[in-house]
Design an enzyme around this catalytic site. Sequence first.
Site, PDB file in Angstrom:
ATOM      1  N   LYS A 155      50.438  58.790  83.972  1.00 32.56           N
ATOM      2  CA  LYS A 155      49.187  58.916  84.745  1.00 32.56           C
ATOM      3  C   LYS A 155      48.517  60.253  84.463  1.00 32.56           C
ATOM      4  CE  LYS A 155      51.708  57.678  88.258  1.00 32.56           C
ATOM      5  NZ  LYS A 155      52.328  57.386  89.529  1.00 32.56           N
ATOM      6  N   HIS A 189      50.911  68.798  89.461  1.00 34.33           N
ATOM      7  CA  HIS A 189      51.533  67.650  90.129  1.00 34.33           C
ATOM      8  C   HIS A 189      52.770  68.143  90.862  1.00 34.33           C
ATOM      9  CE1 HIS A 189      52.855  63.534  90.854  1.00 34.33           C
ATOM     10  NE2 HIS A 189      54.073  64.001  90.629  1.00 34.33           N
ATOM     11  N   ASP A 243      52.114  51.045  85.474  1.00 34.79           N
ATOM     12  CA  ASP A 243      52.966  51.843  86.361  1.00 34.79           C
ATOM     13  C   ASP A 243      52.975  51.290  87.781  1.00 34.79           C
ATOM     14  OD1 ASP A 243      54.601  54.189  87.088  1.00 34.79           O
ATOM     15  OD2 ASP A 243      52.867  54.633  88.348  1.00 34.79           O
ATOM     16  N   SER A 270      56.618  57.516  84.618  1.00 35.53           N
ATOM     17  CA  SER A 270      55.655  57.098  85.649  1.00 35.53           C
ATOM     18  C   SER A 270      54.680  58.236  85.949  1.00 35.53           C
ATOM     19  CB  SER A 270      56.450  56.696  86.902  1.00 35.53           C
ATOM     20  OG  SER A 270      55.628  56.606  88.017  1.00 35.53           O
ATOM     21  N   ARG A 286      60.442  48.835  91.097  1.00 35.34           N
ATOM     22  CA  ARG A 286      61.502  49.852  91.272  1.00 35.34           C
ATOM     23  C   ARG A 286      61.778  50.088  92.748  1.00 35.34           C
ATOM     24  NH1 ARG A 286      59.000  54.683  88.534  1.00 35.34           N
ATOM     25  NH2 ARG A 286      60.846  55.754  89.282  1.00 35.34           N
TER      26      ARG A 286
HETATM   27  N1  URA Z   1      55.990  59.558  91.698  1.00 36.88           N
HETATM   28  C1  URA Z   1      55.527  58.714  90.751  1.00 36.88           C
HETATM   29  O1  URA Z   1      54.336  58.639  90.484  1.00 36.88           O
HETATM   30  N2  URA Z   1      56.437  57.950  90.094  1.00 36.88           N
HETATM   31  C2  URA Z   1      57.759  58.003  90.345  1.00 36.88           C
HETATM   32  O2  URA Z   1      58.507  57.303  89.718  1.00 36.88           O
HETATM   33  C3  URA Z   1      58.217  58.891  91.338  1.00 36.88           C
HETATM   34  C4  URA Z   1      57.307  59.665  92.004  1.00 36.88           C
END
Ligand code: URA
Length: 426
Positions: A190, A85, A164, A186, A171
């Site tokens: 995932k 990621h 999320d 967050s 947010r």
């Molecule tokens: N990417 C995400 O998936 N969540 C965040 O809070 C920031 C970047």
Amino acid sequence: MSAFSAVEVITAKRDGDALSDDAITWMLDAYMKGEVADEQMSALLMAVFFNGFEPRELLTWTDQMIASGERLDLKGLSRPSVDKHSTGGVGDKISLILAPLVASCGAAVPQLSGRGLGHTGGTLDKLESIPGWRAFLSNDEIRSQLENVGAVICAAGQGLAPVDRRLYALRDVTGTVESIPLISSSIMSKKIAEGTDALVLDVKVGRGAFIKTHDRARELAQTMVSLGTSHGVATVAQLTSMNQPLGRAVGNALEVTESVDVLQGGGPGDVRELTLGLARIMLELVGLDVDPASKLDDGSAYATYRMMIEAQGGDPDAKMVEGACKDIVLAPQEGIIQSVDALDVGIAAWRLGAGRARKEDPVSAGAGVMCLARVGEFVEAGQPLFELFADDHEHLARGRDAITRAVVLGETSAPHEPLLLERISK
Ligand code: URA
């Protein structure tokens, strides 16, 4: 009657108290059921923004985010699974090369990805510039492609950590994105729900990244590594510099073309270096003793890329589109390039049409920027610095305005900045 009240949970966090596991579980669950209102969750997010979470609270919050949806089951694959990621950068096309490369070394790479927002591009937007390629796969299709090809890059299904999506939308409009516990939970909820055995986090730091300082990037990396490890996912983070764009191409189709160059053993040195650096960590995490450079150079990674694209309906031989309107930005004087500002280039690519301001906006496949000169190179006055591509003249003019100050020229040699900054593991 419920054992908790949203107002009590909000005021406890507002006053700096730690929340009990039950309070966190109740709050997220009640929010998903519509019993806690958006404005109440927004207030809690702001309280977390200011007062943070203790490690136990963060663990429980993340667990509950994972529990809000399904988990992909990757057990039973004949290969170990490992994902990557990135926190997002300009010209960051590494996933397109890394997933097939690591698959060609014997791992399964489930890259469940998102789209770009703002000045950083999204992996799905890049791949969607390939005619026929489809981003949406069922869980069965993901598993079978992982078994047969070894690499999948597709849209993260709506079922993974669904809370999320709702929290992120809040947010985004309440100034609470830049909170380390909220970002970490967050991203990691995932990735953990995706079911991967191991994970490498490319945490970008610098002008073009959303984290600007090394210390904050390190704190984010440590928090995410600790969340991954405590959920049984072997996790390592690599901090990498994002002051100048990665490679020369910034824009969807342009980046696919550059990725194919790297997959065929060529391409810009920094893209190859970062891809190999991350690939080595991924292979180490799943215990595969293979030299990834040999797989770029002998064509195996490219062969896997072709299979990965074809398996999702794409034509790897299709000619990539290029914006119909073009312009060249010239050096105003001679000099050595001291810096190429990744943020300016990212904003220019976005204004040219390659990125989106709101998540519903379409993106242009052919828009973008080619960086023709890189830090440390000498340029003559009038030598091309950037080539710009857009679908129409209005976008072209907007992109051109954004890029005018992106390059700083000087008389001395530019300081060398390493790309791979620091590795963080538990
Ligand atoms: N990417 C995400 O998936 N969540 C965040 O809070 C920031 C970047």
